[in-house]
Design a protein around this motif. Structure first.
Motif, short mmCIF file in Angstrom:
data_model
loop_
_atom_site.label_atom_id
_atom_site.label_comp_id
_atom_site.label_asym_id
_atom_site.label_seq_id
_atom_site.Cartn_x
_atom_site.Cartn_y
_atom_site.Cartn_z
N GLY A 94 0.82 -1.21 0.00
CA GLY A 94 0.00 0.00 0.00
C GLY A 94 0.85 1.26 0.00
N SER A 95 1.94 1.24 0.80
CA SER A 95 2.84 2.41 0.84
C SER A 95 3.49 2.63 -0.51
N ILE A 96 3.94 1.55 -1.13
CA ILE A 96 4.59 1.67 -2.46
C ILE A 96 3.60 2.21 -3.48
N GLN A 97 2.36 1.75 -3.42
CA GLN A 97 1.35 2.26 -4.35
C GLN A 97 1.10 3.75 -4.11
N ASN A 98 1.05 4.15 -2.85
CA ASN A 98 0.85 5.57 -2.54
C ASN A 98 2.02 6.40 -3.07
N ILE A 99 3.25 5.91 -2.86
CA ILE A 99 4.43 6.65 -3.34
C ILE A 99 4.41 6.73 -4.86
N SER A 100 4.07 5.62 -5.52
CA SER A 100 4.02 5.62 -6.99
C SER A 100 2.98 6.61 -7.49
N THR A 101 1.84 6.61 -6.84
CA THR A 101 0.78 7.54 -7.24
C THR A 101 1.23 8.98 -7.05
N THR A 102 1.86 9.26 -5.91
CA THR A 102 2.35 10.62 -5.62
C THR A 102 3.39 11.04 -6.64
N VAL A 103 4.36 10.18 -6.93
CA VAL A 103 5.41 10.50 -7.90
C VAL A 103 4.80 10.74 -9.27
N SER A 104 3.86 9.89 -9.64
CA SER A 104 3.21 10.03 -10.95
C SER A 104 2.46 11.36 -11.05
N GLU A 105 1.74 11.71 -9.99
CA GLU A 105 0.99 12.97 -9.99
C GLU A 105 1.93 14.16 -10.04
N GLU A 106 3.01 14.11 -9.25
CA GLU A 106 3.98 15.22 -9.24
C GLU A 106 4.65 15.34 -10.60
N THR A 107 4.95 14.20 -11.23
CA THR A 107 5.59 14.24 -12.54
C THR A 107 4.66 14.88 -13.57
N GLU A 108 3.40 14.51 -13.52
CA GLU A 108 2.44 15.10 -14.45
C GLU A 108 2.28 16.59 -14.20
N ARG A 109 2.28 16.99 -12.92
CA ARG A 109 2.13 18.40 -12.59
C ARG A 109 3.34 19.21 -13.03
N ASN A 110 4.51 18.64 -12.88
CA ASN A 110 5.74 19.37 -13.19
C ASN A 110 6.28 19.06 -14.58
N ALA A 111 5.52 18.34 -15.38
CA ALA A 111 5.98 17.96 -16.72
C ALA A 111 6.30 19.19 -17.57
#
Length: 144
Positions: A94-111
């Motif tokens: 669950g923690s890894i999924q949360n981190i992946s989701t956060t990284v993915s969202e931040e990457t999309e935001r800062n793309a």
């Protein structure tokens, strides 16, 4: 009177023969009773052996049951540990999924910003390459 004596003699002989056959029958019956006694003793010995083996079997079965109970009790800890490991694995997943989701969202935001930074970096490299090539060209012309 002779007939009476002969009749008494015949009756006496018949009684003697009858007693002889009764004695023979009693001897045969005594042999059968002796064999029955021997058979009863043999059966008693076999029953004692069976009783001893049954007692041994019951004791062995009880020891096996106790051993099984103690070993199954020791497995309780193993199953408990496996359950805790499963729960920990679920939490980590669950923690890894949360981190992946956060990284993915931040990457999309800062793309967009990353793309701009890459463009600026490329532009700076091009300028540096042009400057370097002009400088090399000037040095080459000075030498000639």
């Amino acid at each position: 009177m002779v007939i009476v004596y002969i009749s008494v003699a015949i009756v006496a002989i018949a009684i003697v023969v009858l007693i002889f056959y009764i004695i023979q029958t009693l001897k045969s019956a005594q042999g059968v009773v002796t064999q029955l006694g021997n058979t009863a003793e043999a059966v008693e010995k076999q029953l004692q052996g069976i009783t001893t083996e049954t007692e041994h079997l019951v004791k062995t079965t009880n020891r096996l049951a106790e051993d099984f109970e103690s070993k199954s009790g020791s497995l309780d800890g193993l199953f408990s540990t496996a359950e805790e490991l499963s729960e920990a694995t679920e939490r980590v997943t669950g923690s890894i999924q949360n981190i992946s989701t956060t990284v993915s969202e931040e990457t999309e935001r800062n793309a967009g910003q990353v793309a701009k930074a890459v463009q600026w970096g490329s532009a700076c490299l091009e300028l540096y390459d042009k400057w370097k090539s002009r400088r090399n060209q000037e040095e080459h012309e000075e030498r000639n």
